[in-house]
Design a protein around this motif. Structure first.
Motif, PDB file in Angstrom:
ATOM      1  N   GLN A  67       0.731  -2.296  -6.966  1.00 19.51           N
ATOM      2  CA  GLN A  67       0.341  -2.730  -5.622  1.00 19.51           C
ATOM      3  C   GLN A  67       0.002  -4.218  -5.627  1.00 19.51           C
ATOM      4  O   GLN A  67      -0.770  -4.689  -6.471  1.00 19.51           O
ATOM      5  N   ARG A  70      -0.769   8.538   0.205  1.00 18.39           N
ATOM      6  CA  ARG A  70      -1.331   9.245  -0.943  1.00 18.39           C
ATOM      7  C   ARG A  70      -0.313  10.100  -1.683  1.00 18.39           C
ATOM      8  O   ARG A  70      -0.190  10.030  -2.914  1.00 18.39           O
ATOM      9  N   ASP A 115      -6.096  -1.691 -15.289  1.00 17.02           N
ATOM     10  CA  ASP A 115      -6.246  -1.771 -13.845  1.00 17.02           C
ATOM     11  C   ASP A 115      -5.210  -2.674 -13.194  1.00 17.02           C
ATOM     12  O   ASP A 115      -4.900  -2.517 -12.009  1.00 17.02           O
ATOM     13  N   GLU A 116      -4.712  -3.660 -13.949  1.00 16.61           N
ATOM     14  CA  GLU A 116      -3.726  -4.579 -13.386  1.00 16.61           C
ATOM     15  C   GLU A 116      -2.788  -5.069 -14.476  1.00 16.61           C
ATOM     16  O   GLU A 116      -3.091  -4.979 -15.673  1.00 16.61           O
ATOM     17  N   ARG A 145       2.568   8.191  -3.674  1.00 13.01           N
ATOM     18  CA  ARG A 145       2.052   7.528  -4.879  1.00 13.01           C
ATOM     19  C   ARG A 145       1.863   8.548  -5.997  1.00 13.01           C
ATOM     20  O   ARG A 145       2.258   8.324  -7.147  1.00 13.01           O
ATOM     21  N   SER A 146       1.279   9.693  -5.653  1.00 15.42           N
ATOM     22  CA  SER A 146       1.066  10.756  -6.633  1.00 15.42           C
ATOM     23  C   SER A 146       2.392  11.277  -7.172  1.00 15.42           C
ATOM     24  O   SER A 146       2.539  11.524  -8.370  1.00 15.42           O
ATOM     25  N   ASP A 157      -2.041  -4.687  -8.940  1.00 13.75           N
ATOM     26  CA  ASP A 157      -2.877  -3.562  -9.361  1.00 13.75           C
ATOM     27  C   ASP A 157      -2.007  -2.399  -9.812  1.00 13.75           C
ATOM     28  O   ASP A 157      -0.956  -2.124  -9.217  1.00 13.75           O
ATOM     29  N   ASP A 174      -4.695   6.101 -10.586  1.00 16.92           N
ATOM     30  CA  ASP A 174      -6.100   6.040 -10.193  1.00 16.92           C
ATOM     31  C   ASP A 174      -7.055   6.905 -11.009  1.00 16.92           C
ATOM     32  O   ASP A 174      -8.265   6.710 -10.942  1.00 16.92           O
ATOM     33  N   ARG A 227      -1.638   1.367  -9.713  1.00 17.41           N
ATOM     34  CA  ARG A 227      -2.189   2.422  -8.867  1.00 17.41           C
ATOM     35  C   ARG A 227      -2.093   3.787  -9.543  1.00 17.41           C
ATOM     36  O   ARG A 227      -1.680   4.769  -8.931  1.00 17.41           O
ATOM     37  N   SER A 284       0.859  -1.185   0.000  1.00 16.76           N
ATOM     38  CA  SER A 284       0.000   0.000   0.000  1.00 16.76           C
ATOM     39  C   SER A 284       0.892   1.230   0.000  1.00 16.76           C
ATOM     40  O   SER A 284       2.085   1.156   0.314  1.00 16.76           O
ATOM     41  N   TYR A 285       0.293   2.377  -0.364  1.00 24.29           N
ATOM     42  CA  TYR A 285       1.039   3.634  -0.486  1.00 24.29           C
ATOM     43  C   TYR A 285       0.388   4.730   0.357  1.00 24.29           C
ATOM     44  O   TYR A 285      -0.832   4.747   0.534  1.00 24.29           O
TER      45      TYR A 285
END
Length: 912
Positions: free
Chosen positions: A836, A821, A864-865, A824-825, A883, A887, A885, A818-819
């Motif tokens: 992910q 926010r 998406d993946e 990740r951006s 995944d 978004d 990410r 997980s990241y």
């Protein structure tokens, strides 16, 4: 601009016709929305153009479903951008490099210019070199200008070269406190085609604690410098319509507690609840009892509890604070009339619709601290001594395992006292030190740094004056901090020292060694400066496990000081108390902090002021006049700033021998054509990391060690070790920052077990070397790189260099559980692919050694993946899905272009 909902209307405010987009015209659907979403809704109405903002976007927000999973993207256009110098300097460096690229590609360099207000406050550069005496402030200021001459000359150039850029000079205050006390408008008023428009003050900032301004009812949050640069250039911020968690506050804080205790409690509750990617909005009748300074303290730590923002609505307390801080009465009238019309004013009993709600009775808050390495790890003060002893014993056990050749001198008992007074020179855990004519034993658990610092608390008069009252009582009782404690006072604005003087309390802080060292972030950002040589040598020779206590918001490993392994966040009065005790493994409720010259025990209860005592002092000493006088000439600066000369030019005259400001390579090979999506194959793992790797681990801000790759580089440039300055101050030089990426001394790379710091193994050679050297070798072999990581990758500061440095080392993708926010951006903004693991997967569960070669299969627009194929040296392959990410559609635009700045530059070139 479009006006699909016919919301454009007029009000008469201050005997003037004001134009606005009225939420009242949208009826019950708008009225039910949380305060923060009303601000976003107004933003969409005002910027509807049929392209970046459509009627459908407004429909999605107007019909917001509280429990819906966020999946609708909107474009948020902030009214302004706020920066501090650590992040602001590289942002201006990027803009200067973009001007060069624009000229090279045949465009107009002047197009690279902030279109909205950009405000930069220089607050991160001052270090605590000198402390504990009356001349500390002047000497630290002198050193600051000596070290940062090139950076400050560059900022002076930027201020003249770019429109809409204002710079608040050094020694003024911390960016978030200056924003709170002076820069924030709450409601903007501007002229458009001869008509006056009003709209909410909104912003993004290049520091994660930008959220402090949420306490004033201003919506804003921290973004990476690259995203802020795009916002300055007119690009909206892309976000999914968020879920909003309502946090209801009831009751009043009890006697003996502070706003710091409250924010540590809220941070723990929200981090455990899980609010990453969400807005948090505070409501309830308890707000009526909460001073705005307390609200700002809570809002400040939104990054620590993981939320995008932590906002409070506007009410009478907001106006009272604005009036205290010398805002214009006409502006106050505008704010009240505008927010009441828009349904943005808080009334008792208001309960908007929320995605989820939590409730806290303020009367249940107890004194606490947080640590030893994360802000959310709250410890009730009455249990702190025992728990810290347990933590200390675990660290001692680990030390014994790592240092089997040396005897362990000290075992900590429940009271925190030594059961072994061995003083032989080559032992662990205890050292005899001679410092300034005093000889003493320095033990595990010693508190070697006690710092009253950080915007979180220095913006709050109640906790600052409480600390000063503790100091006064200690001074009158004839006690002082232990001689090994480095004490410092670094206020967030000059107003703080004014009211301390007005209360006749500054002298008592100074008597205890809490002399003014500068107006800036100092210890909280890692600028704690060097420990005295005798203390540092003892710590390193005997491998002591020592502590810091600071009134800050960050205590990550390796951040505060490289010699200090345990770091605790505490209220300013507790900082003073721990300085008196000289150790953190103490039961401050039941054990004496210290003894006076007569041998009398002094307890915390002997020093702690009452709530009424503090409140009376705040009411008597904090005045409007102080704010007026200190912000009257805020941009003027001292004589050091005024004497900086700069060359006025459209393009920056880069100096090839500069070790602070270098032409970044991000645009050197850029063309006008959009590149194809990259195919990542044959990639090697540069680092395999566990959970909670922070941006401090990835891109440290503190001191540069001589033996580190960055230190070796600076030595090669002829820079003396004493002039290395910090990583944060050298963010305008990519050569330093590349070498500093993954160089935190507390980083643990599982590819190189048993090591600590920026170390990896070059594969398949199986050669141990620095991460930087390995990355450069991989580049010569044309081998792309990936990072494997656990949960919450990239927590902490909105540090764009954590993404920039990764890119320059050759990292093409990160695969994490997980990241956070912002990171990740930022990765997307630099063209690094964030992937992910599926919910049930991790690099542990998939048994990835990190020695494999990796291929990313199936990457295509808007997918998406993708599939990862990990192949061992023996030819065995393992396949798994991850995944993607990326978004939002806008994020895909950025990634396709190789980064957000390349996207902006190509769009500007196409408009020429």
């Amino acid at each position: 601009m479009h006006n699909s909902y016919d919301t454009l209307t007029q009000l008469t405010i201050n005997q003037q016709q004001i134009h606005l987009h009225s939420l009242d015209k949208l009826g019950a659907k708008a009225r039910r929305l949380p305060f923060s979403l009303k601000i976003l809704l107004e933003n969409l109405l005002r910027h509807e153009d049929g392209r970046a903002v459509t009627k459908e976007d407004i429909d999605h927000l107007l019909n917001w479903q509280p429990d819906a999973t966020p999946n609708k993207e909107i474009a948020f256009t902030p009214a302004r951008v706020v920066m501090q110098d650590f992040t602001g300097v590289p942002a201006i460096v990027d803009l200067a490099a973009m001007r060069d690229a624009m000229a090279r590609l045949g465009g107009d360099p002047k197009k690279i210019n902030p279109l909205s207000s950009a405000e930069l406050v220089i607050d991160h550069s001052v270090q605590v070199d000198e402390f504990g005496h009356s001349g500390a402030f002047d000497l630290n200021a002198k050193l600051e200008y000596q070290r940062n001459k090139e950076r400050y000359e560059f900022l002076r150039w930027g201020q003249s070269a770019f429109d809409n850029l204002t710079v608040v000079p050094p020694a003024t205050g911390i960016v978030h406190q200056v924003n709170l006390e002076y820069l924030a408008r709450v409601v903007f008023q501007s002229e458009v085609d001869g008509e006056t428009f009003a709209y909410p003050d909104t912003l993004v900032g290049t520091d994660s604690h930008t959220t402090m301004i949420n306490g004033l009812g201003v919506l804003g949050w921290g973004v990476g410098g690259i995203e802020a640069e795009a916002a300055m250039l007119g690009q909206p911020i892309s976000l999914l319509i968020p879920q909003v968690v309502g946090f209801k506050l009831e009751g009043e804080l009890p006697e003996g507690t502070t706003a710091t205790d409250l924010v540590l409690t809220i941070t723990q509750i929200l981090r455990q609840h899980g609010v990453v990617g969400k807005f948090v909005e505070f409501y309830g009748n308890g707000l009526a009892q909460l001073p705005l300074a307390d609200r700002a303290t809570i809002a400040n730590m939104a990054p620590e509890y993981g939320a995008t923002c932590g906002i409070f609505p506007i009410d009478e307390e907001t106006l009272s604070y604005l009036r205290l801080t010398n805002r214009d009465e006409q502006q106050l009238a505008l704010i009240e009339a505008y927010t009441k019309h828009q349904g943005m004013w808080r009334y008792d009993g208001d309960e908007p619709e929320y995605s989820d709600t939590l409730t806290l009775d303020l009367s249940t808050v107890v004194p606490s601290i947080a640590g030893p390495s994360r802000p959310q790890d709250k410890i009730n003060l009455d249990a702190a001594g025992k728990l810290i002893n347990e933590q200390l014993k675990a660290m001692q056990e680990k030390r014994r395992e790592q240092n089997t050749s040396l005897p362990e001198a000290r075992i900590v008992d429940e009271g925190g006292q030594s059961t072994d007074t061995t003083t032989e020179p080559e032992v662990l855990g205890i050292a005899q030190v001679n410092y300034k004519g005093q000889t003493f034993s320095l033990n595990d658990g010693a508190c070697v740094i006690a710092a009253i610092t950080s915007c979180t608390n220095t913006s709050n008069p109640s906790v600052i004056l409480a600390a000063a009252l503790v100091a006064k009582k200690a001074h009158e009782l004839g006690v002082k901090p232990k001689p090994w404690v480095k004490t410092s006072l670094a206020p967030g604005s000059k107003v703080v020292t004014d009211y301390l003087k007005q209360a006749n309390l500054l002298t008592h802080l100074e008597a205890l060694g809490f002399n003014l060292v500068g107006y800036g972030c100092t210890t909280c950002i890692g600028n704690s400066g060097p420990l005295p040589e005798e203390i540092s040598q003892a710590i390193n020779k005997h491998k002591l496990v020592v502590s810091s206590v600071l009134s800050g918001n960050r205590n990550f490993e390796g951040r505060i000081h490289q010699d200090v392994k345990m770091n605790f966040l505490a209220s300013p009065p507790l900082v003073v108390a721990y300085a008196l005790a000289g150790r953190t493994n103490i039961d401050v409720y039941n054990e004496p902090l210290c003894q006076n010259e007569a041998g009398k025990d002094i307890y915390l209860k002997d020093l702690w002021p009452s709530v009424s005592e503090v409140k009376q002092l705040v009411d008597e000493t904090v005045t409007k006049t102080m704010f007026a006088s200190n912000y009257n000439n805020v941009y003027q600066g001292d004589e050091h700033w005024q004497n900086i000369s700069t060359e006025g030019s459209e393009l920056y005259p880069w100096q090839s021998d500069s070790t602070y400001i270098r032409h970044v390579p991000f645009f050197q090979d850029m063309t006008t054509e959009v590149p194809k999506l990259p195919h990542i194959t044959g990639a090697k793992c540069l680092a395999k990391l566990a959970d909670s790797v922070t941006t401090d681990h990835i891109s440290p801000a503190g001191n540069i060690k001589k033996e580190a790759p960055a230190g070796l580089y600076l030595e090669q440039q002829g820079i003396k070790e004493s002039d290395f300055n910090s990583y944060g101050s050298r963010r305008g030089n990519h050569e330093v920052m590349m070498r500093g990426t993954f160089a935190n001394i507390r980083l643990r790379n599982q590819l190189a077990p048993g090591t600590e710091g920026g170390i990896t193994r070059l594969l398949p050679d199986d050669k141990v070397m620095s991460i930087y050297d390995a990355a450069m070798e991989y580049q010569t072999r044309d081998v792309p790189l990936i990072i494997l990581a656990g949960k919450e990758y990239g927590t902490g500061s909105s540090r764009d260099w954590a993404a920039k440095g990764s890119l320059l080392l050759g990292v093409k993708a990160v695969i994490a559980q997980s990241y956070e926010r912002i990171h990740r951006s930022n990765l997307i903004g630099m063209g690094v692919l964030p992937l992910q693991f599926k919910a049930e997967d991790s690099h542990e569960s998939l048994a990835l050694s990190g020695e494999e070669s990796f291929e990313v299969m199936g990457l295509c627009d808007n997918c998406d993946e993708v599939k990862i194929i990990a192949t061992t040296e023996q030819g065995t392959s393992k396949e798994f899905q991850v995944d993607v990410r990326i978004d939002t559609p806008k994020e895909w635009d950025y990634y396709r272009h190789g980064g957000i700045l390349q996207y902006v530059l190509r769009n500007m070139l196409s408009d020429k």
